[in-house]
Design a protein around this motif. Structure first.
Motif, mmCIF file in Angstrom:
data_model
loop_
_atom_site.group_PDB
_atom_site.id
_atom_site.type_symbol
_atom_site.label_atom_id
_atom_site.label_comp_id
_atom_site.label_asym_id
_atom_site.label_seq_id
_atom_site.Cartn_x
_atom_site.Cartn_y
_atom_site.Cartn_z
ATOM 1 N N GLU A 19 0.807 -1.220 0.000
ATOM 2 C CA GLU A 19 0.000 0.000 0.000
ATOM 3 C C GLU A 19 0.839 1.269 0.000
ATOM 4 O OE1 GLU A 19 -3.416 0.092 -0.250
ATOM 5 O OE2 GLU A 19 -3.057 -2.024 -0.702
ATOM 6 N N THR A 20 2.154 1.129 0.027
ATOM 7 C CA THR A 20 3.046 2.295 -0.040
ATOM 8 C C THR A 20 3.257 2.686 -1.499
ATOM 9 O OG1 THR A 20 4.190 1.876 2.045
ATOM 10 C CG2 THR A 20 5.423 3.060 0.365
ATOM 11 N N ARG A 21 3.052 3.964 -1.795
ATOM 12 C CA ARG A 21 3.219 4.453 -3.167
ATOM 13 C C ARG A 21 4.018 5.758 -3.151
ATOM 14 N NH1 ARG A 21 -1.816 2.163 -2.898
ATOM 15 N NH2 ARG A 21 -2.168 0.486 -4.402
ATOM 16 N N VAL A 22 5.040 5.803 -4.004
ATOM 17 C CA VAL A 22 5.929 6.963 -4.061
ATOM 18 C C VAL A 22 6.171 7.342 -5.525
ATOM 19 C CG1 VAL A 22 8.156 7.936 -3.362
ATOM 20 C CG2 VAL A 22 7.085 6.145 -1.970
ATOM 21 N N ILE A 23 5.992 8.620 -5.844
ATOM 22 C CA ILE A 23 6.352 9.125 -7.166
ATOM 23 C C ILE A 23 7.794 9.629 -7.095
ATOM 24 C CG2 ILE A 23 6.000 10.973 -8.839
ATOM 25 C CD1 ILE A 23 3.090 10.849 -8.389
ATOM 26 N N ASP A 42 8.125 11.877 -3.720
ATOM 27 C CA ASP A 42 6.925 12.345 -3.033
ATOM 28 C C ASP A 42 6.033 11.158 -2.678
ATOM 29 O OD1 ASP A 42 7.078 15.402 -3.195
ATOM 30 O OD2 ASP A 42 7.509 14.797 -5.252
ATOM 31 N N VAL A 43 5.783 11.006 -1.399
ATOM 32 C CA VAL A 43 4.999 9.874 -0.917
ATOM 33 C C VAL A 43 3.513 10.175 -1.080
ATOM 34 C CG1 VAL A 43 4.480 8.391 1.056
ATOM 35 C CG2 VAL A 43 6.810 9.273 0.730
ATOM 36 N N LEU A 44 2.842 9.378 -1.904
ATOM 37 C CA LEU A 44 1.396 9.509 -2.079
ATOM 38 C C LEU A 44 0.642 8.810 -0.971
ATOM 39 C CD1 LEU A 44 1.006 8.778 -5.902
ATOM 40 C CD2 LEU A 44 1.212 10.994 -4.774
ATOM 41 N N GLN A 45 1.152 7.647 -0.585
ATOM 42 C CA GLN A 45 0.482 6.839 0.434
ATOM 43 C C GLN A 45 1.544 6.062 1.190
ATOM 44 O OE1 GLN A 45 -3.455 5.009 -0.461
ATOM 45 N NE2 GLN A 45 -2.351 3.090 -0.255
#
Length: 258
Positions: free
Chosen positions: A36-40, A119-122
């Motif tokens: 569930e971790t998402r990073v751009i 940048d961490v989205l989630q």
């Protein structure tokens, strides 16, 4: 031991997905999802270096890291609103920069700076590790672009790098901790390695039980296996981006009658 997310074993990663070219205006970019971790992650190239490096004929790679306000569920105030970066963000972006600089030849880059923005989205644990792993893909795509454009004779990269978390939960060494595990682990660690298996950085903290040398070796072994899985995912993402670049160039040539 408690059931882990995605019903995985102690030595298994959460599902990993890396989407290259996610931000088309960037020189290189990737959206990385680990569970569930998402990073751009984006890479931007500037044809100059910090003043203290000017005239040396060498380049530089640096990183910035931030979490979007809703990335943790409860709104996190933006650093710009506070007028300063918090200590955690400073620590993490320094780690990202150190990790990526470990696999680049600065002289081959020339007097250029590559900025890696993460940048961490989630957030659900392992954001710094995801940022390093995705940042590597963004960096490689940006440098490959410079080579295609004729601005560099070859890529300055001499390897790859990825990172993964691990720790000890209920006495058992486990790979890739999500937030619920990380917040209760007896030991938690972040391991940064090159694709060839060399260590760049190990951050390990014992929360309640001192970490034995034997357990540290187990954690490093787990991390090595996880990082190899991430390396394969990185290579697949880069290959997909390269295929897209070739296809786009062929379409453009066809459109001009070349």
């Amino acid at each position: 031991m408690r059931t882990r997310s995605y019903d995985r074993g102690a030595d298994q990663l959460r599902p990993v997905k890396i989407e290259p070219g996610f931000v088309r205006t960037a020189a290189g970019s990737a959206l990385i999802s680990i569970g569930e971790t998402r990073v751009i992650c984006t890479a931007s190239v500037q044809d100059s270096v910090p003043r203290w490096m000017a005239g040396q004929g060498r380049g530089w790679v640096t990183a910035e890291y931030g979490m979007l306000p809703a990335s943790t569920g409860e709104r996190k105030q933006r650093d710009v609103a506070k007028g300063r970066l918090d200590g955690r963000s400073v620590e993490i972006q320094r780690l990202i920069g150190r990790s990526l600089r470990g696999v680049i030849e600065f002289a081959a880059l020339g007097e250029r700076t590559v900025y890696i923005d993460c940048d961490v989205l989630q957030a659900d644990g392992g954001t710094r590790c995801a940022a390093i792993t995705g940042g590597m893909v963004a960096l490689r795509l940006a440098l490959d672009g410079l080579v295609r454009q004729g601005r560099l004779p070859r890529s300055p990269l001499n390897g790859t790098v990825a990172a993964i978390s691990c720790g000890i939960i209920d006495g058992l060494p486990c790979l890739d901790l999500d937030y619920s595990e990380d917040s209760t682990a007896e030991v938690d660690a972040n391991v940064v390695m090159t694709g060839a298996g060399a260590l760049i950085e190990v951050q390990a903290t014992a929360e309640r039980t001192p970490l034995s040398r034997a357990h540290l070796d187990e954690l490093l072994g787990l991390a090595a296996g996880g990082i190899e899985t991430l390396r394969v995912a990185q290579e697949a993402a880069v290959a997909a981006a390269q295929e897209g670049a070739v296809g786009g160039a062929q379409e453009a040539a066809a459109g001009t009658g070349a």
